[in-house]
Each structure stands twice: as C-alpha cells, then as structure tokens.
Design a protein around this motif. Structure first.
Motif, short mmCIF file in Angstrom:
data_model
loop_
_atom_site.label_atom_id
_atom_site.label_comp_id
_atom_site.label_asym_id
_atom_site.label_seq_id
_atom_site.Cartn_x
_atom_site.Cartn_y
_atom_site.Cartn_z
N VAL A 1 0.92 -1.37 0.10
CA VAL A 1 -0.04 0.11 -0.04
C VAL A 1 0.82 1.28 0.17
O VAL A 1 2.11 1.41 0.62
N SER A 2 0.37 2.45 -0.54
CA SER A 2 1.00 3.54 -0.58
C SER A 2 0.59 4.47 0.48
O SER A 2 -0.71 4.69 0.69
N LYS A 3 1.40 5.16 1.08
CA LYS A 3 0.79 6.08 2.00
C LYS A 3 0.90 7.60 1.61
O LYS A 3 0.26 8.34 1.63
N ILE A 4 1.85 7.91 0.39
CA ILE A 4 2.15 9.10 -0.22
C ILE A 4 1.32 8.97 -1.63
O ILE A 4 1.70 8.09 -2.39
N SER A 5 0.47 9.67 -1.85
CA SER A 5 -0.15 9.86 -3.23
C SER A 5 -0.55 8.52 -3.74
O SER A 5 -0.29 7.95 -4.60
N PRO A 6 -1.63 7.76 -2.92
CA PRO A 6 -2.10 6.52 -3.27
C PRO A 6 -2.66 6.49 -4.69
O PRO A 6 -3.59 7.58 -5.11
N ASP A 7 -2.60 5.89 -5.61
CA ASP A 7 -3.38 5.50 -6.85
C ASP A 7 -3.30 4.49 -7.72
O ASP A 7 -2.38 3.54 -7.14
N TRP A 8 -3.90 4.18 -8.67
CA TRP A 8 -3.59 2.92 -9.59
C TRP A 8 -2.19 2.82 -9.93
O TRP A 8 -1.45 3.57 -10.35
N ILE A 9 -1.77 1.56 -10.03
CA ILE A 9 -0.43 1.06 -10.50
C ILE A 9 -0.59 0.72 -11.98
O ILE A 9 -1.30 -0.14 -12.35
N SER A 10 0.13 1.43 -12.82
CA SER A 10 0.17 1.15 -14.40
C SER A 10 1.20 0.02 -14.71
O SER A 10 0.92 -0.65 -15.45
N SER A 11 2.31 0.04 -13.96
CA SER A 11 3.22 -0.92 -14.27
C SER A 11 3.88 -1.35 -13.27
O SER A 11 4.10 -0.64 -12.14
N MET A 12 4.67 -2.55 -13.16
CA MET A 12 5.51 -2.95 -12.12
C MET A 12 6.65 -3.75 -12.56
O MET A 12 6.58 -4.45 -13.42
N SER A 13 7.59 -4.04 -11.46
CA SER A 13 8.68 -4.71 -11.80
C SER A 13 9.44 -5.15 -10.58
O SER A 13 9.51 -4.48 -9.47
N ILE A 14 10.04 -6.42 -10.69
CA ILE A 14 10.62 -6.74 -9.29
C ILE A 14 12.17 -6.99 -9.68
O ILE A 14 12.73 -7.55 -10.60
N ILE A 15 12.65 -6.26 -8.69
CA ILE A 15 14.47 -6.66 -8.80
C ILE A 15 15.01 -7.45 -7.87
O ILE A 15 14.82 -7.31 -6.41
N ARG A 16 15.34 -8.72 -8.24
CA ARG A 16 16.12 -9.47 -7.41
C ARG A 16 17.38 -9.27 -7.08
O ARG A 16 18.04 -8.91 -7.87
N SER A 17 17.66 -9.52 -5.74
CA SER A 17 19.19 -9.00 -5.00
C SER A 17 19.84 -10.49 -4.82
O SER A 17 19.24 -11.20 -4.24
N HIS A 18 20.84 -10.72 -5.72
CA HIS A 18 21.59 -11.76 -5.26
C HIS A 18 22.62 -11.66 -4.19
O HIS A 18 23.27 -12.77 -3.84
N ARG A 19 22.71 -10.63 -3.58
CA ARG A 19 23.81 -10.38 -2.35
C ARG A 19 23.02 -10.40 -0.94
O ARG A 19 23.67 -10.79 -0.26
N THR A 20 21.97 -9.94 -1.08
CA THR A 20 21.07 -9.63 0.03
C THR A 20 19.80 -10.46 -0.04
O THR A 20 19.41 -11.12 -1.03
N GLN A 21 19.11 -10.71 1.20
CA GLN A 21 17.92 -11.42 1.30
C GLN A 21 16.68 -10.37 1.04
O GLN A 21 15.60 -11.01 1.11
N GLU A 22 17.00 -9.24 0.40
CA GLU A 22 15.76 -8.06 0.08
C GLU A 22 15.80 -8.06 -1.11
O GLU A 22 16.62 -7.84 -1.88
#
Length: 1104
Positions: free
Chosen positions: A153-174
């Motif tokens: 959820v967005s706290k600041i200026s919530p609105d519809w999401i038009s696009s999204m991407s997932i960035i996988r980190s190979h160095r950390t668990q985040e």
C-alpha cells in the motif's frame, strides 16, 4: 451434467477456425509453449519447436470476460502452471501440460498485470503472484490457492499502479518491488523474508516515493544483464533510469504519429521498443547508460528530453512498381521505418516485416492493436524472440540476433515464423469436420453451409441446426456424429443419416429454442426459431409444418428465452424474444400473438431478468440503465440507472428461488393483486392450491407405479459453442459415463428374458404386492386419486386444451419414425467406445472390435476435451495432430498418415486425458461384458424390441437360475485385477489368442474366434494393463485422479479406478511408490480411524 460425474467431451470444430482476438501473450521458460489470451475470454496453447515452428494445440474455456494478463505461476519445469485474469476479476490457475483448471477465484477488482515471485525460506520455496490493476495497491496472492495474503500500500499519493517490476538481489535477502502509478510517481517496496512469509491482511507500506513525471507508463523492466538499469516506456517517450537512486540517464521522444506501448532490454547495451501499430525498434544505448563505460552517469542532471534526440525518424511508403506497371491491380503498401545515426551515437534499428504483408487477402482488418512481447531463454535454446499476436488470431515470431549486421544503417529483420488459426485449419488433411457437413455441401460447391444456431433434444436424440441460408436441419445426433468421426458403410450412402429440412426463414437463422426441453408445460411439438429476417417462426417438430410466424420486431432476433415457472398462466405459455432493435417481446404460443412488446430501450439489451411475484420483466441495457415492465399490462413501470439499477438486478437474482414460496401467503398475494389491479395475480391465487394438489397426486402416482427410477442425467448432450457472436457454431459432445452405464443396465433389465416369464418369477411377482399393504386399500386409494384427477382437469383445462390434447395423441401415433428407428443408448455407447479405443496397437484385437463387437475406426485422431474444476474446459484443436504426427514420424523414421496415429492421439496427449479415457473405456467394457446384447451388430440396435437369445449361447443373460454364472462384469474385473497384480503380465507380449492376464487360453478356444464377451474382456485388459508396453509415447494416468474415484458411487467406475490404480502402482515400482508417498505426505491426515483405514486401504497397503 453433474460436477462429480465422469464426463468426457469430444469436439467437432468445423472448417472455420474460432475467432481469437489476442489481448495478451506469454512464452513459457522452456520455449515449447506459447499462451495467448483473447478479448472473448478464451486462452489458446500453441506448441513451438526448436526450429521456431508454431502450431495451435488447445483452447481453454472458463473466463466470462476479456483476458487482461497472463503470467507463469511456477518455477519448476515438471509442473508448468500459468495464471490468467479477466476484466471481471476472475483468476484461474491452469496446468499447461493438461489444460486443467487447478484453482479459480473471483475478486472485486480487475488485474491488468501479474508477475510471479518465488522466495526461499530454508529448503522450502513458495510462489507468490504480485497483482496490480484498477485499484490503488499491489495485491500479493498465493501462487497455489489464489488467496490474497497481504497488500503493498502507498502512504503518499495512493493511486492505480500502471506498471511494476521486481528487482531480485543476489547479494542480500531483500528484493525490491518498483512500480509506477498512473500519475507518474515511482513507488518502492522492500520485500524481506519476514514479509514474504506474511499470511495476514496487514498492509506493507512503501519505502520510497519519488515523482519521475512518467504519466501513463505502459511498461517498466529491469536490466538483468547489468543489474543497474530500469527501462520505462510511455506513449510519447521511453527513458532509462539508474536502479540505485532512480535518476534519469537517457530519454528518447517519439514522433507525433507514433505511440510506444512497451519495451525490454535485449542486451546490456541494447533495448527493443515497440509501437501500437506493430512496429518494433532496436536501439543501442549511449555510453552514459552503460555501467561498464567510463561515461556512465555522466549526463545525470544534465539530460533534457528535447536537447539530445538520439534518433531522427523518417517514415516512408514503398510501393511495388512492377505490380503498378502490370496494370490495374491494387497496390500493396509496406511501411518501413528508417533510422539515421545522431551526433556521436551509434544506433541501429531493425524493422520486422509488417503483418499486413503476411495476412491473406480475405482476412479481416485489425480491429484491435496487436500485442507485442519480448522473451529470451535462460536455458537452452537461448532464443531471443519477439512475439506478436493480432486480432485475426495470427501469431508471428522474430528471432533477434545477438550481433548487429554491418553495412546499411537500417536493416530489415525477417519474420521467423507466422501462422494464424485459420491457416492452421486450412492445412489440415483431412479438413476438420462439422456436425452436419455431409448434409450442408450445396451442389457444385466445396464449402458447406455454416451452422449458425442449434439445439439438442435429448429425449428424442435429435439435433436441430439452423443454417446461414435460412434452412433448419433435424438430424439424429449420434448418427451424424458417427458419419463425421468414424469409418464405415455410411460413408457410401449419400444424404445419410435420415433428416428433415425446414424452410421458412429468408436468411440466416440466429437462434433456435425447444421450449418443452426447458419446461414440460409447453407443447412437445413446438420448435421456435428466430432469424435475421426479423421473424420468429413456430414449427411442428414432428410433421415439419410451419404453425405461425411472428413479425413484431424491427431487427434480427438475437435471443429466445423461456419465462420462469411461477409467472402468470398467460405468460407461462409465452416465449421471450430479444431483437437487435433493442426490443423485447412476449410471444404467446397458445394464442399465436404477441401479448407484450417493450421497444423503448435506447441501448442494446444485455440481460433479461424476472420478478414473477410482482409481474415484472426487468431489462438491463449496455449503458447501465434498467427498465422495469409490467408483463400483464405491458406498461413501463420505471427506468433507473446507477446504484439503483444494480440493486434491482441483484434483487431479481436473490428472489428467484423464493418466489414459489411467496405464493403460499394469501394475504400478501391479495394485497399485491389489488394494488396492481392484476387479473393474473388473482387467478394465480385461485389456482395455486389446485396446482399443489395436482403435483402431489402425480408425484404419489409415479411412486406407486413400481417402475425403474429414471436417471436424471443424459448419456449424451450436444452443446453448440462459439467464441464470438460472428462465428459459426462448433459442437461439443458431452458423454456422461455413469449415465451411459445406467441406461445400458436399465435397457438390459427391461428386455424380456426366460427368467422373467418363468412360473417361479410369476409366483414371486404375484406375491410381491402383498408385502406393501392391503390390496383393497390400494384399490380404493387409486379410485380416489382418479376422481381427484378428473376434478382437477375440469378446473384447470378448458375444452380447447382437451381438443389439443386429443390432437396431440393422434399426431404422436401417426408421426414419422424415420428418425427414431435406432437404439439411442446403444448408438451412444458405440460412438463413445469407438472413439476411446486405442486403435492400431493390436491388430488382432482391432479385428475383433470391428467384426465381433461392431465398433468403427475413426478417420483420424479425435479432438477430445477435459472438464476440470468449476466447469472450466480444455478442448483440443484439430491441429494438435500435426505436431503429434511430426514427432511420431521422426521417431519412426518414416512418414506417417493421420490414420496411423489414432491410438497415440487418444492416449499420448496428456495424463489427465488418459486417466479419464482409461476409466471410461474399462468401466464401459465391463458393463457390456455382462449384457445379453453386448455387440453393436444386430437387430437390437434398432428401436423395436427383439426376442432374447436362447439360454446357453455366449450372449446369454448373466443371471440364470439353473446354469452357473457366465463371464460377468465382477468376474472379468477380478481377472483384470489379477492381471494388474501379476508382474509377468506387464512384460508379456500382446497376442490376439491370449486372455486378459497374458496367459494362453485353455483348450481349443485359443484357435477359435473369440466370443463377444471375450472381446470386451480383451479390450478392458489391454487398456488396463498392456497399454504402456504397446504405446511408445504413453501418458500414464494420474494417481490422484484415480484415488478420488476409489469410492465412486458408480460400481463400474469404482472398480475400474481400483484396477487402474493397482496396475499403475505396480508399474511405477518401489521407487515410484516411495516418491508418491513423499509427495502426498504433507496432505494426508495424521490421525485416521483404524477400522475404516484397515477396511478400505488394506489392498493399497499390501501392494505398497
């Protein structure tokens, strides 16, 4: 059809491919399957070879709205799952290999994008689906159960999401989720291991929110090559951002007449961008966007969108001058996008060939923009593919090279493969058959007349087909299906099977209705049809006579509906017609006139609902307005919109089952009748008690007759389907295995036999009624019931109805029997068993099936289907055999014909289909083994009864008082189980003289022609035990599906499932059984009843 029953579909597609206006597409990780979704709600699977040849395989039905997005739902290759979402909020989880619906749900919000995310927690790996759409958050859904776990959820200026991407980190668990809202604000969420394991609805707020001024972002993609760049594509420009601090690195505007719709990284220094008209461009990124360059981030803070344009576009039109000089023919225009290097930049552009150049001349114009996606293989084959699908059902592939060709600055990239559904249908040999193609080819023509509307009448076994020339064909359904699917002497008969043609419409028939099938209150002779000539015609289905023509509408008839049971008496004998001029009519079949015409609707009609208790007809239009009409007076009560309209439509659904109970309260009915001044409501009050008494008497009378109870389900149902309203009808034959078995056993029990007319049986039948009560009391009660029936008839039926009843009896006696001189049950079993048998694997058994059992061999592999959860259905396209034929021809080293792979086409497609087919063929074979007339050859195939054979023959009844039991169904199933548990039988060669267990037959029987019962025994044994050895590409049955049938309510299906399960457990060996136990262990209960487990699971435990 019941959801628990074993129902198998067989589809007849016809020569016209279904409409498939592609709205989304997906390529699986192994690059062997392409999945496309369309605007009509269907999903299509396309097989792709390593040489990039594509062929459509199956089509999935289940969504009720346009497919908005597709995504993979598993990371493993052995179980490939995808998830689909539609505009109505539906989500379905599909198995790519089988086409089964694993799980489905419906949410209140519609998704426009889904991405699969897998996280690891120790040794466990779980999948999540991150969904965004027309709601101001990102929903995290479980990849198996489709349950919403939590939301981002967005706290600041919530609105519809038009696009999204997932960035996988190979160095950390985040891992990081980066999304862009429709207002151009970039949102960042951090997903840790603790967040991934959350299974409550507590929201997770964003870590960062930054305006980047990219309104209407179509796509955002992460560069997996450098792990440091993001590509955002909007309609007027595309931009590259640094994935670390989200600073702008590069911005490229588009020309005024171009609109970008998406893009992807194809290398560390190259991106591909595509437009809404199907053009794609490949660019080399400047040095400021490459982390390996010394100029990386050199333009951060200096980049201005209009100051450094990387490209200069020049769009030209090129014509073929040779065709112009040839004279007269229409010129074909091919657009080409040229590219010139800018100052200090090394840019290349590839332009794929336009799809218009490949489309045949008769194809329709594109009504929706094409969908383009880029995929690259992470395992062999390492293809980089640009895939495009358009509204004509065409799929095109371009293989993107890794290196740029030297020379010309503008290079054209040739298409690697392209095919449409219609082109794939046209290449088939033989062509895909329709349900009545043999009766629809006009003299001197090649193309059959298309079927535009049809209805199946199970009680008569007839199929009514309305065609585009205005004629209506009445034909026996099983006979016409046998002509299209199976070989036999019927191929030499012209005009077979016997049929009747009704002519009255001037043009295409749009809808056909048999009201008596919906409700028995209608005359069983009446058939109603509507056409594009604005007319509704009432036919006599027995004589073919046109009874009446209604011409009350000003547009083509789009739908015919039967009113509910609890309407007024006058409306109960009406049919509701809906036309394209936005009008609705109530046409009385008894009075032969229109009693109400509602024609004030301003927009097309979408839904018709009823409020019988209030005498209201509710009409919902496409603009959201709802019109409420009084059926008795024809007056418009009200017209509403907005939330009130939605509430009225919902109230009709809620009160639909409760309207009958409302009639039992006389005070309410009297108040409503007086307030509306409705004469129909007053008549309903007066006759309600009489109707109730009549129904109770008739129900009690049917119980006292002592006849065999009728099974409510039909063994065969023919359903017409179409993916789009403009398509001709395709027909799906649904075979209910349990209903076929019950009808076969019922007919066997009703046949006269020596035991039924013996003195002992007569004595038993005479002594039977004494147990039920006193004979005098029964006689008096019957007299009272007859008196009550006559009284009720005098009150409920007038003299005209009695005359119609008398005329009905006369016409039923004199009606033609040309369409009914066949045994519907035996014909259904013959068609079903002929389609299910694995032909071509055992020549001796095939000869027995043809000569002794009366089965027929199919022309080519049959398009089967699979019904899974929630009524979702997968239907194999007729083109599936092309890929199967190519694979088997390569394995055999020679060219095979379609008739040579009939057995492989039945049991070499998928495991779920093989399970359903094996259960069906074994249970039906066991049933036929115990029947007197078990062969599909002879006089018993006709409708007229025949004299039973003499006792002692091989076809004698399975139960006699003097002799021992012949080979009956339980005995033969015991032999099959013995064969299944015999290790030597698995490797035994299959020979015609051998019995079901693989051992030679005793005595001279091994050299004689096998009897009918022995033939069914060999057929069941081959499919239960010997099929894996005979079939090279065998898809074994699914153990979980067999386990669900272990305690099936149908005895024959239950015993077939048990025999198959034991045989499959024996075949997979000890290691396979151990893997199965390990796989099922998490789902098995830890505490079970010792008595029940010892009773039901002892055979399995002993085998394991």
């Amino acid at each position: 059809m019941s959801g628990n029953n074993l129902v198998l579909p067989i589809v007849l597609w016809g020569r016209t491919a279904p409409t498939h206006c592609i709205s989304s597409l997906l390529v699986m990780d192994d690059f062997s399957t392409i999945v496309t979704g369309c605007h009509d709600g269907q999903i299509c699977f396309w097989d792709m070879t390593p040489e990039l040849q594509i062929c459509p395989r199956a089509m999935l039905f289940g969504h009720t709205a346009a497919i908005t997005c597709l995504a993979k739902a598993s990371a493993c290759t052995d179980k490939q799952y995808i998830v689909s979402a539609s505009e109505s909020g539906e989500m379905c989880l599909w198995d790519v290999n089988d086409g089964r619906c694993i799980e489905f749900t419906k949410l209140a919000c519609a998704h426009t994008g889904i991405q699969f995310y897998q996280f690891s927690f120790g040794a466990e790996r779980e999948g999540r689906l991150l969904c965004h759409g027309h709601y101001p958050e990102i929903l995290v859904v479980d990849g198996t159960s489709l349950e919403v776990l939590y939301s981002l959820v967005s706290k600041i200026s919530p609105d519809w999401i038009s696009s999204m991407s997932i960035i996988r980190s190979h160095r950390t668990q985040e891992d990081t989720v980066v999304a862009v809202s429709v207002t151009g604000i970039l949102k960042v969420w951090i997903i840790t291991a603790e967040v991934s394991r959350m299974q409550d609805l507590d929201p997770v707020f964003e870590e960062e929110s930054k305006p980047i001024y990219c309104q209407g972002c179509h796509s955002i993609s992460f560069c997996s090559f450098t792990q440091s760049s993001l590509l955002l594509v909007c309609s007027k420009y595309w931009r590259v951002f640094d994935a670390g601090d989200y600073s702008l690195l590069c911005s490229v505007p588009s020309e005024a007449d171009q609109a970008w719709t998406g893009g992807e990284f194809i290398a560390a220094d190259k991106v591909i961008i595509w437009t809404e008209d199907g053009c794609s461009c490949i660019y080399t990124l400047p040095a400021s966007c490459l982390p390996a360059s010394e100029h990386f981030r050199s333009d951060v803070g200096k980049t201005k969108e209009a100051s450094i344009p990387p490209l200069i576009y020049s769009i030209t039109e090129r014509t073929d001058k040779q065709r112009e000089e040839g004279g007269g023919e229409e010129e074909e225009v091919v657009e080409e996008v040229m590219c010139h290097p800018a100052h200090g930049c090394n840019m290349e552009l590839y332009t794929p060939e336009q799809l218009f150049h490949h489309r045949p001349l008769e194809a329709p114009l594109l009504i929706c923009p094409p969908v383009t996606r880029f995929f690259y293989g992470r395992r062999e084959p390492f293809h980089k593919l640009l895939v495009q699908g358009d509204s004509a059902g065409r799929l095109s592939l371009w293989s993107v090279p890794d290196t740029c060709p030297p020379g010309s600055p503008a290079t054209e990239l040739q298409v690697s493969s392209t095919v449409s559904l219609q082109e794939a249908f046209d290449k088939l040999t033989p062509l895909s058959a329709g349900i009545i193609d043999q009766l629809s080819v006009p003299p001197g023509g090649e193309e059959p007349i298309k079927v535009t509307a049809s209805v199946y009448i199970p009680s008569q076994g007839r199929l009514v087909c309305g065609r585009e020339d205005g004629s209506i064909i009445l034909v026996p359904a099983t006979q016409t299906a046998i002509v299209q699917l199976l070989q036999g002497e019927h191929m030499l008969r012209r005009g077979w099977p016997p049929h009747r043609t009704l002519r009255g419409h001037g043009n295409k028939v749009t809808c056909v209705l048999y009201p008596h099938q919906v409700s028995p209150r209608y005359d069983q002779r009446a058939l109603v049809s509507g056409g594009v000539d604005f007319s509704v015609i009432v036919w006599d289905i027995f004589t073919g006579e046109m009874k009446h023509i209604f011409c009350v509408h000003g547009g083509e008839i789009s739908q015919l509906i039967v009113p509910p049971e609890n309407c007024s008496t006058r409306v109960q004998h009406c049919v509701c017609s809906v036309a394209s001029d936005h009008s609705v009519g109530l046409l009385s079949l008894r009075e032969r006139k229109c009693i109400m015409l509602a024609s004030r609707h301003l927009f097309p009609i979408q839904v018709i609902k009823w409020r019988p208790a209030d005498d209201y007809l509710v009409v919902g239009c496409s603009d959201g307005s709802v019109y409420v009409w009084q059926m008795d007076t024809g007056a418009l009560d009200r017209c509403v919109m907005g939330i009130t309209a939605v509430e009225i439509l919902n109230a009709c659904d809620e009160l639909a089952p409760a309207t009958v109970d409302a009639l039992s309260h006389p005070a309410v009915n009297l108040k409503q009748a007086m307030s509306r001044r409705s004469l129909a409501a007053l008549k309903n009050m007066a006759t309600h008690k009489l109707h109730t008494l009549a129904s109770n008497l008739l129900a009690a009378d049917s119980q006292d007759k002592g006849n065999l109870p009728k099974y409510s389900h039909n063994s065969l149902v023919v359903q017409s389907m179409k993916t789009n309203v403009t398509d001709p009808d395709m027909h799906v034959l649904f075979f209910d295995v349990e209903a076929v078995i019950i009808q076969l056993l019922t007919e066997e029990a009703q046949r006269p036999s020596p035991t039924m007319v013996s003195p002992e049986s007569l004595q038993k039948s005479q002594a039977g009624p004494d147990k039920g009560g006193s004979f005098l009391a029964n006689k008096i009660f019957k007299q009272v019931k007859e008196t009550m029936k006559e009284t009720i008839k005098e009150h409920l039926m007038d003299e005209d109805e009695e005359e119609e009843e008398e005329m009905r009896r006369r016409e039923e006696k004199s009606k033609s029997l040309s369409l009914l001189e066949y045994n519907l049950t035996m014909d259904t079993a013959k068609l079903f068993m002929s389609c299910l048998h694995a032909w071509g694997l055992d020549c001796g058994l095939d000869a027995v099936c043809l000569e002794r059992l009366g089965m027929l061999k199919p022309h080519c592999p049959i398009s089967f289907g699979l019904i899974s959860r929630g009524g979702h259905m997968s239907l194999m396209l007729p083109t599936f055999k092309e890929a199967l034929l190519r694979q088997l021809s390569q394995a055999a080293g020679r060219t095979l014909a379609p008739a040579d792979i009939v057995g492989n086409g039945t049991y070499g497609v998928s495991r779920a289909v093989s399970t359903q087919h094996l259960l069906s063929v074994i249970s039906l074979a066991n049933t036929l083994m115990g029947m007197t007339h078990a062969s599909f050859i002879g006089e018993h195939m006709k409708k007229a009864p025949v004299r039973p054979p003499r006792p002692g023959t091989p076809e004698s009844p399975r139960r006699t008082a003097s002799s021992g039991p012949p080979p009956s169904s339980p005995a033969m199933q015991a032999q099959i189980k013995q064969a299944a548990t015999t290790p030597a039988s698995l490797g035994a060669p299959v020979r015609p003289p051998r019995g079901p267990s693989g051992a030679p037959s005793q005595g001279p029987a091994s050299h004689s022609i096998p009897s009918v019962n022995e033939g069914w025994s060999q057929l069941a044994a081959m499919h239960c035990v010997m099929l894996p050895d005979l079939l090279g590409k065998f898809r074994p049955p699914l153990l979980e599906m067999l386990a669900r049938r272990w305690q099936d309510r149908c005895l024959e299906v239950r015993e077939a499932a048990q025999a198959l399960l034991l045989a499959e457990l024996r075949r997979i060996g000890q290691s396979g059984r151990k893997d199965t136990i390990d796989l099922w262990a998490p789902y098995l209960p830890q505490y079970v009843d010792s008595v029940s487990s010892r009773k039901y699971c002892r055979p399995v435990i002993e085998l394991l």
